[in-house]
Motif scaffolding. Structure first.
Motif, PDB file in Angstrom:
ATOM      1  N   LEU A   1       0.769  -1.088   0.106  1.00 39.03           N
ATOM      2  CA  LEU A   1      -0.027  -0.139  -0.099  1.00 39.03           C
ATOM      3  C   LEU A   1       0.979   1.189  -0.113  1.00 39.03           C
ATOM      4  N   GLU A   2       0.416   2.179  -0.689  1.00 41.00           N
ATOM      5  CA  GLU A   2       1.379   3.380  -1.029  1.00 41.00           C
ATOM      6  C   GLU A   2       0.501   4.592  -1.169  1.00 41.00           C
ATOM      7  N   PRO A   3       0.261   5.141   0.054  1.00 44.03           N
ATOM      8  CA  PRO A   3       0.840   5.163   1.440  1.00 44.03           C
ATOM      9  C   PRO A   3       0.484   4.128   2.288  1.00 44.03           C
ATOM     10  N   THR A   4       1.065   3.983   3.371  1.00 43.16           N
ATOM     11  CA  THR A   4       0.575   3.021   4.392  1.00 43.16           C
ATOM     12  C   THR A   4      -0.839   3.581   4.949  1.00 43.16           C
ATOM     13  N   GLU A   5      -1.530   2.817   5.668  1.00 37.37           N
ATOM     14  CA  GLU A   5      -2.893   3.015   6.021  1.00 37.37           C
ATOM     15  C   GLU A   5      -2.812   2.608   7.588  1.00 37.37           C
ATOM     16  N   GLU A   6      -3.245   3.561   8.453  1.00 40.36           N
ATOM     17  CA  GLU A   6      -3.019   3.455   9.750  1.00 40.36           C
ATOM     18  C   GLU A   6      -4.200   2.682  10.278  1.00 40.36           C
ATOM     19  N   ILE A   7      -4.106   1.764  11.207  1.00 38.82           N
ATOM     20  CA  ILE A   7      -5.156   0.977  11.797  1.00 38.82           C
ATOM     21  C   ILE A   7      -5.469   1.548  13.229  1.00 38.82           C
ATOM     22  N   VAL A   8      -6.787   1.008  13.680  1.00 35.58           N
ATOM     23  CA  VAL A   8      -7.196   1.270  15.054  1.00 35.58           C
ATOM     24  C   VAL A   8      -6.726  -0.010  16.020  1.00 35.58           C
ATOM     25  N   VAL A   9      -5.924  -0.076  17.057  1.00 33.35           N
ATOM     26  CA  VAL A   9      -5.596  -1.072  17.754  1.00 33.35           C
ATOM     27  C   VAL A   9      -6.768  -1.344  18.841  1.00 33.35           C
TER      28      VAL A   9
END
Length: 495
Positions: free
Chosen positions: A405-413
């Motif tokens: 993935l470009e850009p990287t995608e933030e995840i919610v922990v």
């Protein structure tokens, strides 16, 4: 200094003539003076002095950075340009050009007229020059730099002309200059009067390039000092002169390309960059350039590429001279084609890249380039096909996702395992439960490229309940002093 003034004048205003200007370069103990303006020289400032020492005396000193490499290239071009007066010229250090005018002065009406012509032409180029003529190379160098310039010295007057010059004119190192001055030998005339036997014992272990006696003998013509001038740069150029002005250059491309390819074939070279220039009858000229993916000397291919670049070229009232020049060449050995008549697939690909680049532009036709980096998003980049083939990168084999993935995608922990991956996380509004994982694989910042404070990464291969596998990483760790809580990102998806 002349080159610095010409470049700086195009960008900003220059300091006044009453301001001492110096160019500096890095020395052993800080910046030292590399070049001087006329005002700085009038105040007694000399090359090699530390800048801080001069600034303490001259508060209005204006200091700029030097460009020694640019000066060297300029002098190399000037040395070739100076061959309009004689065939043997060479760059002399970083501040001069030496010319052997033996047998050429009479073509310009004598040595005096030749010097006047040189001074006028250097001035037209925006360059100041101190000129001198002498029977030997060393004497000409010393008279030009320390004799005021414009000196014409004959063989009978050689010793008298160089006698008043300082011993530093021999271009010896500073230690030898100080030694001679301590001995009371401040001029070349004083050095010539001292018995040679005593001095030879003192300087018998000094290298020839710093031995004042050897250099003096060369300057006085007692020993040979030949001028080893480099050969002229080879220009791969084909030209066509026309009896009458024409408008369309395309019908003449075949003859130009055939002539150029014959020249390159004799030297087993191929063109990588071409330039076609038309010279109009009104004195103007227009040019077009084209680059090739690989070296080639196939005339038909070169003609196709160049013909596609001629749209919009303005011929004016016509042109009567065309030139086709190979600006860049590479070795291309003569070889025998396949006996079975098969075509070389590599040549077909290179020809296709050339045609696409000529039509679409070099920035539109790219391929993947591998880079030496352990940061995943930096391993692969894009580069123009005409820049050359990408280099292979050898690294330890590790399983990597097919899709990044470009850009990287933030995840919610939602819940994190201590020192492990998230037990549950939400990505794109969907919650996932971790079934199994592998890791971590720690990737440290590249300190030579990343800004200070960049945090390290811990990568995990995570498999969720429905069998999908993600490549996620935690940016930073608790207590690393480089930010708040760690953040989590998805960077890739495994097949």
């Amino acid at each position: 200094m002349d080159r610095w003034r010409r470049i700086t004048a195009q960008q900003r205003s220059l300091p006044g003539d009453d301001v001492p200007v110096v160019l500096s370069e890095q020395g052993t103990h800080g910046p030292v003076i590399y070049a001087l303006s006329a005002e700085a020289r009038r105040r007694g400032i000399v090359e090699g002095t530390r800048v801080v020492d001069v600034q303490a005396i001259h508060l209005d000193l204006h200091v700029e950075r030097s460009d020694a490499e640019g000066d060297r290239k300029l002098l190399d071009r000037v040395a070739i340009w100076a061959r309009r007066w004689c065939p043997w010229t060479v760059r002399d250090g970083m501040d001069g050009v030496t010319m052997d005018i033996t047998g050429a002065a009479h073509l310009f009406g004598g040595e005096a007229r030749m010097l006047r012509d040189m001074g006028a032409r250097f001035k037209m180029q925006g360059l100041s020059a101190r000129l001198a003529v002498a029977p030997t190379r060393g004497a000409a160098q010393m008279l030009a730099r320390h004799g005021g310039g414009g000196v014409i010295c004959g063989p009978d007057d050689l010793a008298v002309a160089v006698a008043p010059l300082p011993v530093a004119a021999l271009r010896i190192n500073a230690d030898t200059v100080r030694l001679l001055q301590r001995l009371g030998l401040k001029t070349l005339g004083a050095l010539m009067e001292v018995p040679r036997v005593a001095l030879m014992r003192r300087f018998d272990r000094v290298a020839e390039e710093f031995n004042p006696l050897v250099l003096l003998d060369r300057a006085l013509g007692r020993t040979a000092d030949p001028l080893n001038a480099p050969e002229d740069a080879v220009r791969w150029l084909a030209r066509v002169r026309l009896a009458e002005p024409v408008i369309d250059p395309v019908p003449h491309l075949d003859a130009l390309a055939a002539d150029l390819c014959r020249q390159m074939a004799k030297a087993e070279l191929g063109a990588r960059r071409l330039r076609l220039t038309i010279y109009r009858v009104d004195g103007e000229w227009r040019s077009r350039e084209v680059a090739l993916a690989s070296a080639s000397r196939e005339a038909a291919h070169l003609v196709r590429l160049m013909a596609g670049k001629l749209e919009g070229i303005d011929p004016g009232f016509g042109f009567d001279l065309l030139t086709l020049e190979a600006l860049r060449v590479e070795p291309l050995a003569l070889h025998q084609d396949h006996l079975d008549g098969a075509r070389d697939a590599g040549k077909d690909v290179a020809a296709l890249l050339d045609r696409l680049t000529a039509k679409l532009g070099p920035e539109k036709v790219t391929w993947s380039a591998w880079c030496q980096s352990h940061v995943p998003e930096r391993v692969e980049g894009r580069m123009a096909t005409l820049a050359g083939a990408p280099e292979a990168v050898i690294e330890v084999a590790r399983e990597r996702p097919l899709r990044l993935l470009e850009p990287t995608e933030e995840i919610v922990v939602l819940y994190a395992v201590p020192e492990g991956p998230p037990a549950r996380f939400r990505w794109r509004r969907v919650s996932y439960l971790t079934a199994r994982y592998e890791g971590p694989e720690r990737v440290s910042p590249e300190w030579w490229r990343d800004r200070p404070g960049t945090r390290l990464r811990d990568y995990y291969k995570v498999e969720v309940g429905d069998g999908r596998r993600f490549w996620i990483y935690r940016e930073g760790i608790l207590g690393d002093g480089r930010g708040g809580d760690p953040r989590w990102f998805v960077q890739g998806i495994f097949a």
